[in-house]
Enzyme design. Structure first.
Site, PDB file in Angstrom:
ATOM      1  N   CYS A 217       0.806  -1.223   0.000  1.00  0.00           N
ATOM      2  CA  CYS A 217       0.000   0.000   0.000  1.00  0.00           C
ATOM      3  C   CYS A 217       0.841   1.277   0.000  1.00  0.00           C
ATOM      4  O   CYS A 217       0.351   2.346  -0.341  1.00  0.00           O
ATOM      5  CB  CYS A 217      -0.957  -0.026   1.186  1.00  0.00           C
ATOM      6  SG  CYS A 217      -2.058  -1.449   1.086  1.00  0.00           S
TER       7      CYS A 217
ATOM      8  N   HIS B 191      -3.436   6.766  -0.009  1.00  0.00           N
ATOM      9  CA  HIS B 191      -3.757   5.361  -0.266  1.00  0.00           C
ATOM     10  C   HIS B 191      -5.186   5.074   0.218  1.00  0.00           C
ATOM     11  O   HIS B 191      -5.563   5.461   1.330  1.00  0.00           O
ATOM     12  CB  HIS B 191      -2.754   4.459   0.454  1.00  0.00           C
ATOM     13  CG  HIS B 191      -3.230   3.054   0.568  1.00  0.00           C
ATOM     14  ND1 HIS B 191      -3.504   2.297  -0.547  1.00  0.00           N
ATOM     15  CD2 HIS B 191      -3.528   2.280   1.651  1.00  0.00           C
ATOM     16  CE1 HIS B 191      -3.944   1.106  -0.145  1.00  0.00           C
ATOM     17  NE2 HIS B 191      -3.964   1.080   1.176  1.00  0.00           N
TER      18      HIS B 191
ATOM     19  N   ASN C 166      -9.673  -1.382  -2.553  1.00  0.00           N
ATOM     20  CA  ASN C 166      -8.289  -1.098  -2.150  1.00  0.00           C
ATOM     21  C   ASN C 166      -7.374  -1.879  -3.080  1.00  0.00           C
ATOM     22  O   ASN C 166      -7.276  -3.093  -2.984  1.00  0.00           O
ATOM     23  CB  ASN C 166      -8.091  -1.510  -0.685  1.00  0.00           C
ATOM     24  CG  ASN C 166      -6.654  -1.370  -0.214  1.00  0.00           C
ATOM     25  OD1 ASN C 166      -5.728  -1.254  -1.018  1.00  0.00           O
ATOM     26  ND2 ASN C 166      -6.466  -1.397   1.090  1.00  0.00           N
TER      27      ASN C 166
END
Lengths: 325, 73
Positions: free
Chosen positions: A94, A242, A272
């Site tokens: 991430c 993020h 995500n």
């Protein structure tokens, strides 16, 4: 997703605050490098980039094609890039876009390279237990491609890179490496106290550990970046974070004293996507019209634990649309 | 301390402080309770009161007043 494993009420309770609406799964046999290859070809053709001028490719991923060699080497060949190009993998999730951009920008700054592809891609769905409440409804498989090039008219970029390896177990696939090889035992899924089941070969997230890490560190990161870059926090027009989950972003903004209307959120559309979340935010940002001149702070945070950010003023950037392959 | 605790918990729950008391059960549908709000309360209380709260203790807490014991220990 996790339908069939959890009832509708449980799914609603999980998905609501996380904010995901659509998730993407790679097809059978489709790897992160396939997704990045498609993204890179699309970028190269739509922006009219000469392949023989690209002198570096950085593949940032937790799901390489092979244990060895580095997937970036195969991407150099597959994309038809010069043999003089540097190619390397970085193992990040991430925070991966910031790591890739930092590495590429450093190579450009040093004069070693002039045009590098930063490819972020992951197919973590394959390593996610659908019986894991904390993971089943968040992640999407995706790949992205960004070109970082030398330019006489480039605006300065300020990076801040941070690591706390004591938190390595907060986000981890425990089995499959040298420390804990795969075995019959590591493939067994076990129930935890929260009604989720996963094995040591599945991606594990300590939800509370990640949450507390992110909401404590990202506001400090933003303050530090703004200060290093010589800009008041109020002078930042856009925050591209993020896309971990929607509630976390809201809470980070609150603790950082940032109005939510400056924080870009698109987790609903894509999920995500690990290291691709910031490139996807940039793509949506570009699709909204001319963004040159806007002061931005980008921040990635996750597996490692690692976190980093970029402060800068956007120039005119070209962006292909997001596609499904 | 009580007033500050109620204010902080109400802020995370997106409720009016006047709607909460030490007797209020906060992990309920009335406040759209979910684990994320739990994390948010825990980190807020730790940072604001300099407390160290274990997950087990937090899970055991049912009423706002139970949290008072955790931050004043």
């Amino acid at each position: 997703m996790g339908a069939g494993h959890f009832d509708a009420e449980t799914i609603g309770k999980v998905v609501g605050p996380v904010g995901t609406e659509t998730l993407y799964f790679a097809a059978d046999g489709q790897t992160a490098s396939d997704l990045c290859f498609a993204a890179a070809e699309r970028l190269i053709s739509s922006a009219g980039i000469a392949k023989d001028e690209i002198d570096g490719v950085i593949f940032v991923s937790q799901t390489p094609d092979y244990r060895t060699p580095a997937t970036a080497c195969m991407l150099q060949d597959r994309l038809g890039l010069p043999r003089t190009a540097v190619a390397m993998d970085l193992n990040f999730g991430c925070s991966g876009f910031v790591y890739g951009a930092f590495t590429a920008a450093s190579f450009v700054e040093s004069g070693a390279c002039s045009k590098l592809l930063v490819l972020n891609g992951d197919t973590l769905r394959r390593h996610t237990s659908l019986q894991d409440k904390g993971m089943a409804f968040i992640l999407s498989d995706a790949g992205s491609a960004v070109l970082i090039e030398a330019s006489d008219s480039a605006e300065p970029m300020t990076f801040s890179m941070n690591t706390d390896g004591s938190g390595y177990g907060t986000l981890i696939i425990p089995a499959g490496g040298e420390r804990l090889p795969k075995s019959e035992k590591t493939s067994e899924r076990r129930l935890d106290g929260d009604g989720s089941a996963r094995s040591d070969e599945d991606f594990y997230m300590d939800g509370m550990g990640v949450f507390t890490f992110a909401v404590r560190e990202v506001p400090l990161l933003i303050d530090g970046l703004a200060s290093l870059h010589g800009i008041a926090k109020d002078g930042v027009d856009d925050f591209l974070f993020h896309q971990a989950n929607a509630y976390m972003l809201k809470f980070i903004a609150k603790r950082a004293g940032i109005p939510m209307d400056k924080v870009h959120v698109n987790i609903g559309r894509y999920g995500n996507t690990n290291g691709s979340t910031i490139p996807f935010l940039l793509a949506d940002f570009a699709a909204g019209g001319e963004q040159a001149g806007r002061n931005v702070i980008m921040a990635g945070f996750g597996v490692g634990l690692s976190w980093g950010g970029i402060a800068g003023r956007l120039g005119t950037f070209r962006c292909a649309e997001i596609i499904s392959v | 301390m009580e007033e500050k605790l109620i204010e902080l918990v109400a802020d995370v729950l997106e409720a009016e402080p006047g709607a909460l008391s030490l007797d209020t059960e906060f992990k309920t549908d009335e406040f759209d309770w979910d684990s994320m709000k739990g994390y948010a309360i825990l980190v807020t209380l730790e940072d604001e009161f300099g407390a160290s709260i274990t997950v087990d203790d937090f899970i055991a807490a049912k009423r706002v007043g139970d949290l008072l014991g955790l931050v004043s220990e």
